[in-house]
Scaffold this motif. Structure first.
Motif, PDB file in Angstrom:
ATOM      1  N   LYS A   1       0.525  14.507  11.454  1.00  0.00           N
ATOM      2  CA  LYS A   1      -0.423  13.667  12.188  1.00  0.00           C
ATOM      3  C   LYS A   1      -1.210  14.494  13.202  1.00  0.00           C
ATOM      4  N   ALA A  52      -3.708  16.637  11.261  1.00  0.00           N
ATOM      5  CA  ALA A  52      -4.832  15.848  10.761  1.00  0.00           C
ATOM      6  C   ALA A  52      -5.828  15.571  11.880  1.00  0.00           C
ATOM      7  N   TRP A  57      -0.888  13.897   3.949  1.00  0.00           N
ATOM      8  CA  TRP A  57      -2.321  14.175   3.945  1.00  0.00           C
ATOM      9  C   TRP A  57      -3.037  13.605   2.725  1.00  0.00           C
ATOM     10  N   THR A  58      -2.296  13.322   1.665  1.00  0.00           N
ATOM     11  CA  THR A  58      -2.953  12.971   0.411  1.00  0.00           C
ATOM     12  C   THR A  58      -2.675  11.563  -0.094  1.00  0.00           C
ATOM     13  N   GLU A  59      -1.519  10.992   0.228  1.00  0.00           N
ATOM     14  CA  GLU A  59      -1.159   9.706  -0.374  1.00  0.00           C
ATOM     15  C   GLU A  59      -1.800   8.547   0.383  1.00  0.00           C
ATOM     16  N   ASP A  60      -2.277   7.578  -0.392  1.00  0.00           N
ATOM     17  CA  ASP A  60      -3.061   6.475   0.167  1.00  0.00           C
ATOM     18  C   ASP A  60      -2.214   5.284   0.592  1.00  0.00           C
ATOM     19  N   CYS A 120      -0.122   8.560   6.991  1.00  0.00           N
ATOM     20  CA  CYS A 120      -1.053   9.260   7.886  1.00  0.00           C
ATOM     21  C   CYS A 120      -2.464   8.740   7.636  1.00  0.00           C
ATOM     22  N   ASN A 121      -3.038   8.119   8.629  1.00  0.00           N
ATOM     23  CA  ASN A 121      -4.402   7.608   8.553  1.00  0.00           C
ATOM     24  C   ASN A 121      -5.004   7.702   9.955  1.00  0.00           C
ATOM     25  N   LYS A 158      -6.985  10.617   7.331  1.00  0.00           N
ATOM     26  CA  LYS A 158      -6.625  11.857   6.661  1.00  0.00           C
ATOM     27  C   LYS A 158      -7.407  13.026   7.279  1.00  0.00           C
ATOM     28  N   ARG A 207      -9.917  18.160   2.050  1.00  0.00           N
ATOM     29  CA  ARG A 207      -9.136  17.520   1.003  1.00  0.00           C
ATOM     30  C   ARG A 207      -8.789  18.544  -0.072  1.00  0.00           C
ATOM     31  N   GLY A 254      -6.270  18.799   1.878  1.00  0.00           N
ATOM     32  CA  GLY A 254      -5.713  19.047   3.197  1.00  0.00           C
ATOM     33  C   GLY A 254      -6.059  20.450   3.641  1.00  0.00           C
TER      34      GLY A 254
END
Length: 298
Positions: free
Chosen positions: A92, A95, A152-155, A172-173, A175, A179, A181
C-alpha cells in the motif's frame, strides 16, 4: 561480452547524519541532469554510520516527499527491509509512492540486515520489531513478493495463508500507476536470497562494490534461473559503487569494471557532506568521463 543496452546511472544518498534541505538539494539538482536516471535512499531507523544517536530519516516518508518534488528521476530504496513493515502494508505504501511520483517508483526490497552484523539488531529492538533469523527472513521475503505483486494486480480482495503470512480480504486500491506494478528490485547476495531473486525480481542489486564477488554471485543466480526455466538475461544486474570525491579516477575504474562485467544498472553512493553542484560533478567527472572506457561494452 557485448551488451546492446547502455548502462543506467543513479545516485544514492544515505538519509543519516545530514539535513533534509541538503538531501532535497542534491535530488532536485540530479532531477535536472539526464545522465543521472535514478536516485535512492536506504531503509534504516537508526544510523548505521557516524554518530549512533545522530539524525536519520524514515525512508518511505522521505522518498514520497522527494517524489512530489522531482519530475524525472526514477526513485526507490536500496532496499526496504521486509522485517520492518508487514508486506501488505508495504504494498500500500509503495502504491501510494508510485502515484505521488507519477509512476517512477523502483520497488527495492530485501530480507533485512544480516544477523551476523553486530549493530543490525539495535534498530529492531529500539522500535519493538521482531528480529527473526536469516532462514525465516528469506522465507518470508518470498511470500512477501508474491503477496505484494497480487495486491498490485488483483481486482478483488483475496485471502492468503502461507507459512509466514496470513491475510484475509487483502486488497489494494488505488493501484500503482505502473502496470502490472513497479519493477521489483531485490537486494542481497546470500544463496537463499538469490533463489528469491530468480523467481521474483526484475532487477538484482548486489549491495557492495566488490565487482569480482558480484560476478561470482551473478553466476549462482544464473544457475538458479536455469533451474526454474527463467532466462537470466530477464533480470537486470545492479551494483552499488562508493564514490571518491578525492580520487574520481578510481571510481571511474570501478564503473568500467562493473559495466564490463555485465552490470547495466550502476548506483553511485555519495558520501556526505555534499558539495555544491555534487550531482553535476557526478555527471561530468564520473559518468561522462567513464563513457570512453565503457563504450566497447555497449
Amino acid at each position: 561480452m557485448t551488451h546492446t543496452t547502455p548502462p543506467s546511472f543513479g545516485i544514492a544518498t544515505a538519509p543519516q547524519q545530514v539535513g533534509y534541505d541538503d538531501l532535497l538539494r542534491v535530488w532536485q539538482e540530479a532531477d535536472t541532469i539526464p545522465q543521472i536516471e535514478h536516485a535512492w535512499l536506504f531503509d534504516h531507523l537508526l544510523p548505521i554510520g557516524g554518530d549512533p544517536d545522530g539524525p536519520i530519516f524514515e525512508g518511505w516518508t522521505l522518498l514520497s516527499a522527494f517524489a512530489a518534488q522531482t519530475g524525472r528521476l526514477r526513485l526507490g530504496l536500496l532496499v526496504t527491509s521486509n522485517r520492518v513493515r508487514p508486506p501488505a502494508l508495504l504494498a500500500k505504501i509503495a502504491a501510494t509512492a508510485d502515484i505521488v511520483s507519477g509512476g517512477r517508483l523502483e520497488f527495492g526490497i530485501g530480507a533485512g540486515s544480516r544477523t551476523d552484523i553486530p549493530w543490525a539488531r539495535r534498530e529492531y529492538d529500539a522500535y519493538g520489531l521482531p528480529y527473526h533469523d536469516a532462514a525465516y527472513a528469506v522465507g518470508s521475503l518470498a511470500e512477501a513478493c508474491t503477496v505484494i505483486r497480487r495486491l498490485w494486480t488483483e481486482d478483488k480482495p483475496f485471502d492468503f495463508h502461507g507459512s509466514y503470512l496470513s491475510l484475509t480480504g487483502a486488497f489494494c486500491n488505488p493501484k500503482p500507476v505502473q502496470r502490472p506494478g513497479p519493477p521489483i528490485v531485490i537486494g542481497g547476495q546470500a544463496a537463499a536470497t538469490l533463489r528469491v531473486v530468480a523467481e521474483h525480481a526484475d532487477v538484482w542489486n548486489f549491495p557492495g562494490g566488490d565487482v569480482e564477488a558480484a560476478v561470482r554471485r551473478g553466476a549462482l543466480l544464473d544457475r538458479f534461473c536455469a533451474e526454474i526455466g527463467r532466462d537470466p538475461a530477464s533480470i537486470t544486474r545492479s551494483l552499488v559503487l562508493p564514490v571518491s570525491y578525492d580520487n574520481p579516477a578510481s571510481t571511474r575504474d570501478s564503473i568500467a569494471e562493473a559495466v564490463g562485467a555485465g552490470f547495466r544498472h550502476v548506483v553511485l553512493t555519495l558520501p556526505a557532506p555534499y558539495q555544491e553542484n555534487v550531482a553535476r560533478w557526478v555527471a561530468s567527472e564520473l559518468i561522462d568521463k567513464s563513457a570512453n572506457q565503457i563504450t566497447s561494452g555497449f
